[in-house]
Design a protein around this motif. Structure first.
Motif, PDB file in Angstrom:
ATOM      1  N   ALA A 102     -48.809 -17.677 -29.385  1.00 37.64           N
ATOM      2  CA  ALA A 102     -49.423 -16.489 -28.781  1.00 37.64           C
ATOM      3  C   ALA A 102     -50.763 -16.174 -29.444  1.00 37.64           C
ATOM      4  CB  ALA A 102     -48.478 -15.296 -28.902  1.00 37.64           C
ATOM      5  N   GLU A 103     -50.797 -16.243 -30.760  1.00 35.77           N
ATOM      6  CA  GLU A 103     -52.035 -15.977 -31.497  1.00 35.77           C
ATOM      7  C   GLU A 103     -53.141 -16.953 -31.099  1.00 35.77           C
ATOM      8  OE1 GLU A 103     -50.896 -16.141 -35.562  1.00 35.77           O
ATOM      9  OE2 GLU A 103     -50.015 -14.127 -35.584  1.00 35.77           O
ATOM     10  N   GLN A 104     -52.789 -18.221 -30.958  1.00 34.50           N
ATOM     11  CA  GLN A 104     -53.774 -19.232 -30.571  1.00 34.50           C
ATOM     12  C   GLN A 104     -54.327 -18.945 -29.174  1.00 34.50           C
ATOM     13  OE1 GLN A 104     -52.062 -23.134 -31.012  1.00 34.50           O
ATOM     14  NE2 GLN A 104     -52.042 -23.039 -33.250  1.00 34.50           N
ATOM     15  N   LYS A 105     -53.435 -18.582 -28.236  1.00 34.77           N
ATOM     16  CA  LYS A 105     -53.891 -18.286 -26.872  1.00 34.77           C
ATOM     17  C   LYS A 105     -54.810 -17.077 -26.861  1.00 34.77           C
ATOM     18  CE  LYS A 105     -49.849 -18.186 -24.730  1.00 34.77           C
ATOM     19  NZ  LYS A 105     -48.900 -18.059 -23.596  1.00 34.77           N
ATOM     20  N   ALA A 106     -54.432 -16.032 -27.596  1.00 37.81           N
ATOM     21  CA  ALA A 106     -55.250 -14.820 -27.628  1.00 37.81           C
ATOM     22  C   ALA A 106     -56.618 -15.098 -28.254  1.00 37.81           C
ATOM     23  CB  ALA A 106     -54.523 -13.717 -28.401  1.00 37.81           C
ATOM     24  N   GLU A 107     -56.618 -15.892 -29.327  1.00 36.63           N
ATOM     25  CA  GLU A 107     -57.880 -16.226 -29.986  1.00 36.63           C
ATOM     26  C   GLU A 107     -58.781 -17.036 -29.064  1.00 36.63           C
ATOM     27  OE1 GLU A 107     -59.456 -18.526 -34.039  1.00 36.63           O
ATOM     28  OE2 GLU A 107     -57.312 -18.152 -33.728  1.00 36.63           O
ATOM     29  N   HIS A 108     -58.180 -17.963 -28.329  1.00 34.70           N
ATOM     30  CA  HIS A 108     -58.953 -18.784 -27.387  1.00 34.70           C
ATOM     31  C   HIS A 108     -59.594 -17.929 -26.297  1.00 34.70           C
ATOM     32  CE1 HIS A 108     -60.054 -22.201 -24.878  1.00 34.70           C
ATOM     33  NE2 HIS A 108     -59.440 -21.622 -23.864  1.00 34.70           N
ATOM     34  N   LEU A 109     -58.899 -16.872 -25.875  1.00 37.14           N
ATOM     35  CA  LEU A 109     -59.404 -16.001 -24.821  1.00 37.14           C
ATOM     36  C   LEU A 109     -60.279 -14.874 -25.360  1.00 37.14           C
ATOM     37  CD1 LEU A 109     -56.127 -15.795 -22.712  1.00 37.14           C
ATOM     38  CD2 LEU A 109     -58.252 -16.933 -22.025  1.00 37.14           C
ATOM     39  N   GLY A 110     -60.320 -14.740 -26.687  1.00 40.44           N
ATOM     40  CA  GLY A 110     -61.150 -13.711 -27.289  1.00 40.44           C
ATOM     41  C   GLY A 110     -60.629 -12.302 -27.106  1.00 40.44           C
ATOM     42  N   VAL A 111     -59.292 -12.148 -27.085  1.00 38.63           N
ATOM     43  CA  VAL A 111     -58.708 -10.813 -26.932  1.00 38.63           C
ATOM     44  C   VAL A 111     -57.935 -10.443 -28.197  1.00 38.63           C
ATOM     45  CG1 VAL A 111     -58.560 -10.944 -24.426  1.00 38.63           C
ATOM     46  CG2 VAL A 111     -56.620 -11.703 -25.798  1.00 38.63           C
ATOM     47  N   HIS A 112     -57.824  -9.131 -28.434  1.00 37.26           N
ATOM     48  CA  HIS A 112     -57.152  -8.642 -29.633  1.00 37.26           C
ATOM     49  C   HIS A 112     -55.754  -8.136 -29.292  1.00 37.26           C
ATOM     50  CE1 HIS A 112     -56.468  -6.726 -33.487  1.00 37.26           C
ATOM     51  NE2 HIS A 112     -56.057  -5.651 -32.824  1.00 37.26           N
ATOM     52  N   VAL A 113     -54.772  -8.633 -30.029  1.00 37.62           N
ATOM     53  CA  VAL A 113     -53.383  -8.159 -29.936  1.00 37.62           C
ATOM     54  C   VAL A 113     -52.874  -7.965 -31.355  1.00 37.62           C
ATOM     55  CG1 VAL A 113     -51.022  -8.676 -29.188  1.00 37.62           C
ATOM     56  CG2 VAL A 113     -52.956  -9.411 -27.776  1.00 37.62           C
ATOM     57  N   ASN A 114     -52.115  -6.907 -31.580  1.00 34.12           N
ATOM     58  CA  ASN A 114     -51.459  -6.697 -32.874  1.00 34.12           C
ATOM     59  C   ASN A 114     -50.145  -7.478 -32.867  1.00 34.12           C
ATOM     60  OD1 ASN A 114     -53.411  -4.611 -33.657  1.00 34.12           O
ATOM     61  ND2 ASN A 114     -52.399  -3.378 -32.081  1.00 34.12           N
ATOM     62  N   TRP A 115     -50.142  -8.674 -33.436  1.00 33.75           N
ATOM     63  CA  TRP A 115     -48.931  -9.493 -33.457  1.00 33.75           C
ATOM     64  C   TRP A 115     -48.101  -9.157 -34.690  1.00 33.75           C
ATOM     65  CZ3 TRP A 115     -48.494 -11.527 -28.912  1.00 33.75           C
ATOM     66  CH2 TRP A 115     -49.609 -12.005 -28.225  1.00 33.75           C
ATOM     67  N   VAL A 116     -46.784  -8.984 -34.486  1.00 31.65           N
ATOM     68  CA  VAL A 116     -45.883  -8.625 -35.585  1.00 31.65           C
ATOM     69  C   VAL A 116     -44.668  -9.548 -35.559  1.00 31.65           C
ATOM     70  CG1 VAL A 116     -44.436  -6.836 -36.615  1.00 31.65           C
ATOM     71  CG2 VAL A 116     -46.609  -6.208 -35.516  1.00 31.65           C
ATOM     72  N   HIS A 117     -44.416 -10.221 -36.681  1.00 29.08           N
ATOM     73  CA  HIS A 117     -43.213 -11.037 -36.822  1.00 29.08           C
ATOM     74  C   HIS A 117     -42.098 -10.145 -37.361  1.00 29.08           C
ATOM     75  CE1 HIS A 117     -40.754 -14.082 -39.262  1.00 29.08           C
ATOM     76  NE2 HIS A 117     -40.369 -14.153 -37.990  1.00 29.08           N
ATOM     77  N   ALA A 118     -41.084  -9.866 -36.532  1.00 25.58           N
ATOM     78  CA  ALA A 118     -40.019  -8.950 -36.958  1.00 25.58           C
ATOM     79  C   ALA A 118     -38.804  -9.100 -36.061  1.00 25.58           C
ATOM     80  CB  ALA A 118     -40.507  -7.501 -36.924  1.00 25.58           C
ATOM     81  N   ASP A 119     -37.675  -8.653 -36.581  1.00 23.89           N
ATOM     82  CA  ASP A 119     -36.420  -8.585 -35.837  1.00 23.89           C
ATOM     83  C   ASP A 119     -36.438  -7.303 -35.004  1.00 23.89           C
ATOM     84  OD1 ASP A 119     -33.739  -8.174 -35.018  1.00 23.89           O
ATOM     85  OD2 ASP A 119     -32.957  -9.152 -36.811  1.00 23.89           O
ATOM     86  N   ALA A 120     -36.267  -7.427 -33.706  1.00 26.78           N
ATOM     87  CA  ALA A 120     -36.355  -6.270 -32.807  1.00 26.78           C
ATOM     88  C   ALA A 120     -35.308  -5.208 -33.113  1.00 26.78           C
ATOM     89  CB  ALA A 120     -36.212  -6.723 -31.353  1.00 26.78           C
ATOM     90  N   ARG A 121     -34.279  -5.555 -33.856  1.00 19.66           N
ATOM     91  CA  ARG A 121     -33.205  -4.605 -34.154  1.00 19.66           C
ATOM     92  C   ARG A 121     -33.507  -3.701 -35.336  1.00 19.66           C
ATOM     93  NH1 ARG A 121     -28.833  -9.318 -34.613  1.00 19.66           N
ATOM     94  NH2 ARG A 121     -30.653 -10.136 -35.749  1.00 19.66           N
ATOM     95  N   GLN A 122     -34.612  -3.987 -36.091  1.00 20.80           N
ATOM     96  CA  GLN A 122     -34.767  -3.217 -37.333  1.00 20.80           C
ATOM     97  C   GLN A 122     -36.189  -3.156 -37.878  1.00 20.80           C
ATOM     98  OE1 GLN A 122     -32.009  -5.317 -39.840  1.00 20.80           O
ATOM     99  NE2 GLN A 122     -33.343  -7.069 -40.127  1.00 20.80           N
TER     100      GLN A 122
END
Length: 224
Positions: free
Chosen positions: A43-63
């Motif tokens: 996802a980070e690579q795709k966003a960087e290629h398109l020049g858009v900013h996303v706050n990516w977070v690696h985390a367990d959705a339960r906590q």
């Protein structure tokens, strides 16, 4: 320049950014959370290629805890069905409730449990096809599917094979499961986790929910 139109958005179980990135391209302030590092990396690579900013977070959705609230939270791709037991579902909904603005909206979809489909062709081996990969290896995929009524889990066992000749075959067996909720059960689960189910649609075209609908598309708010 990024726009704040519509407020902040949180995509839970965002995967490779299939929906996160297009929303970022439209100027939304969006955060994507996923537990799988490989998917977030793509996802980070795709966003960087398109020049858009996303706050990516690696985390367990339960906590996870982001220390901020969002106007709109969604999870899609039937990700809701990957939370297989009560503790996991409660953990997910508690996390979403904690991050949702008081007037915010939480939306998700899950497959409608049509029992005639779930109980059909149980434990029959299904052929997923044969192909040649980029390295010239032959590949095949088979799977078996069954439904366990007590747990409301649909079980899959995938068997993937890869070979160049019959004397050297590698085989990978991968189990997989999906949780199903019945309509009234789902409304109760949401209620006791602090949500009010505002609307339930039968598909993404927002048709009214029917017994034969393929999906339950849910729009929720915090319960007052």
């Amino acid at each position: 320049m990024r726009s704040n139109r519509g407020g902040t958005i949180l995509d839970v179980a965002c995967g490779t950014g299939r929906f996160t990135i297009p929303l970022a391209e439209r100027g939304f302030d969006i955060t994507g959370v996923d537990i799988t590092p490989e998917m977030l990396g793509a996802a980070e690579q795709k966003a960087e290629h398109l020049g858009v900013h996303v706050n990516w977070v690696h985390a367990d959705a339960r906590q996870f805890e982001l220390g901020r609230k969002f106007r709109f939270i969604f999870t899609t791709g039937n990700s809701f069905q990957h939370f297989l037991d009560r503790e996991s579902v409660d953990g997910l909904l508690s996390t979403i409730h904690r991050h949702l603005d008081q007037d915010g909206v939480f939306a998700f979809e899950t497959r409608n449990p049509i029992l005639s489909r779930l109980t059909a062709d149980s434990n029959i081996e299904n052929d997923g096809g044969t192909w040649v990969d980029k390295d010239g290896y032959f590949c095949s995929s088979m799977y078996r599917r069954s439904y366990e009524h007590k747990t409301q889990l649909e079980h899959y066992v995938f068997t993937d094979r890869r070979w160049k000749d019959e004397s050297d075959v590698s085989e990978t067996v991968q189990p997989f499961a999906l949780r199903y909720f019945f309509p009234q059960e789902l409304e109760s689960v949401l209620y006791y986790n602090g949500f009010e189910l505002e609307e339930m649609y039968g598909n993404f075209e927002l048709s009214s929910f029917q017994a034969s609908s393929p999906l339950m598309v849910c729009v929720c708010r915090k319960r007052l």
